[in-house]
Enzyme design. Structure first.
Site, PDB file in Angstrom:
ATOM      1  CG  HIS A  18      17.662  26.055 -76.810  1.00  0.00           C
ATOM      2  ND1 HIS A  18      17.948  25.687 -75.808  1.00  0.00           N
ATOM      3  CD2 HIS A  18      16.725  25.051 -77.544  1.00  0.00           C
ATOM      4  CE1 HIS A  18      16.929  24.135 -75.916  1.00  0.00           C
ATOM      5  NE2 HIS A  18      16.357  23.758 -76.704  1.00  0.00           N
ATOM      6  CE  LYS A  42      10.924  15.731 -75.063  1.00  0.00           C
ATOM      7  NZ  LYS A  42      11.687  16.961 -75.769  1.00  0.00           N
ATOM      8  NE  ARG A  91      19.043  20.325 -82.654  1.00  0.00           N
ATOM      9  CZ  ARG A  91      18.366  19.260 -81.628  1.00  0.00           C
ATOM     10  NH1 ARG A  91      19.302  18.715 -81.220  1.00  0.00           N
ATOM     11  NH2 ARG A  91      17.326  18.378 -81.835  1.00  0.00           N
ATOM     12  CB  SER A 129      18.470  19.795 -74.040  1.00  0.00           C
ATOM     13  OG  SER A 129      18.140  21.306 -74.271  1.00  0.00           O
TER      14      SER A 129
HETATM   15  O1  PNS Z   1      12.051  21.270 -76.401  1.00  0.00           O
HETATM   16  P1  PNS Z   1      10.673  20.310 -77.493  1.00  0.00           P
HETATM   17  O2  PNS Z   1      11.297  19.572 -75.967  1.00  0.00           O
HETATM   18  O3  PNS Z   1      11.350  19.727 -78.758  1.00  0.00           O
HETATM   19  O4  PNS Z   1       9.094  22.060 -77.282  1.00  0.00           O
HETATM   20  C1  PNS Z   1       8.483  20.489 -77.291  1.00  0.00           C
HETATM   21  C2  PNS Z   1       7.080  20.929 -77.085  1.00  0.00           C
HETATM   22  C3  PNS Z   1       6.564  22.365 -75.767  1.00  0.00           C
HETATM   23  C4  PNS Z   1       7.193  22.460 -78.406  1.00  0.00           C
HETATM   24  C5  PNS Z   1       6.524  20.434 -77.391  1.00  0.00           C
HETATM   25  O5  PNS Z   1       5.954  19.233 -76.784  1.00  0.00           O
HETATM   26  C6  PNS Z   1       4.807  21.173 -77.049  1.00  0.00           C
HETATM   27  O6  PNS Z   1       4.476  22.465 -78.030  1.00  0.00           O
HETATM   28  N1  PNS Z   1       4.018  21.027 -75.629  1.00  0.00           N
HETATM   29  C7  PNS Z   1       2.729  21.753 -75.636  1.00  0.00           C
HETATM   30  C8  PNS Z   1       1.473  20.922 -75.832  1.00  0.00           C
HETATM   31  C9  PNS Z   1       1.199  20.926 -77.489  1.00  0.00           C
HETATM   32  O7  PNS Z   1       0.334  22.289 -77.700  1.00  0.00           O
HETATM   33  N2  PNS Z   1       0.525  19.806 -78.278  1.00  0.00           N
HETATM   34  C10 PNS Z   1       0.134  19.996 -79.076  1.00  0.00           C
HETATM   35  C11 PNS Z   1       0.874  20.212 -80.423  1.00  0.00           C
HETATM   36  S1  PNS Z   1       1.073  19.024 -81.229  1.00  0.00           S
END
Ligand code: PNS
Length: 159
Positions: A18, A42, A91, A129
């Site tokens: 990150h 999660k 990745r 993670s």
């Molecule tokens: O590190 P991660 O778990 O891959 O991140 C996921 C994240 C936080 C980017 C995703 O869950 C997110 O954008 N959540 C906010 C809700 C949202 O906007 N959802 C619609 C987009 S698909």
């Protein structure tokens, strides 16, 4: 107007992968706002405030990076910070399907915000993670995978 990107994630916990993505993103924009998502679904190991505190500690000396917690839609966070872009790291090919869906959904929600992908350094290709949590929980050494500030928060580490 400063070019701003939002770098969203669960950051449970923030890894060196990150950090590498943020440092690469800083070459492209003036400011990065790291959005730490609540992501109850999660079942994170660390609560939101701890995840945020770890991210803030890691970037304490970088004036162009700030970190905020968010619970709603990513595009709403982008509007709040007048961001032109969403930054994500890629990745392996296995990331692609999920990232493609998210980027497409976000574009449907707001056509004006561009999702930009950067590739983390090869050393971090397999850092996630999830594996950091698992290895630390089972007593393995993750000191080469997380920033030093994160180590004391993980179980079974010397940090
Ligand atoms: O590190 P991660 O778990 O891959 O991140 C996921 C994240 C936080 C980017 C995703 O869950 C997110 O954008 N959540 C906010 C809700 C949202 O906007 N959802 C619609 C987009 S698909």
């Amino acid at each position: 107007m400063p070019r701003t990107a939002i770098y969203p994630g669960t950051f449970d916990p923030i890894s060196l992968g990150h950090v590498d993505v943020v440092l690469r993103g800083l070459k492209l924009v003036d400011r990065i706002v790291i959005g730490v998502a609540e992501n109850i679904g999660k079942g994170p190991m660390f609560d939101l405030q701890t995840r945020l505190a770890m991210v803030r500690e890691v970037f304490a000396d970088e004036s162009r990076v700030e970190a905020v917690a968010f619970t709603g839609l990513l595009v709403d966070l982008a509007h709040q910070y007048q961001a032109q872009a969403i930054l994500r790291g890629l990745r392996a090919a296995s990331d692609f399907e999920y990232e493609f869906q998210m980027a497409t959904m976000n574009r449907r929600l707001d056509e004006s915000i561009e999702t930009v992908f950067v590739m983390a350094r090869e050393d971090y290709t397999f850092v996630s993670s999830r594996f950091i949590r698992e290895i630390a929980s089972m007593g393995g050494d993750v000191s080469s995978l997380v920033p030093p500030a994160v180590l004391p928060h993980l179980p079974n580490q010397q940090g």
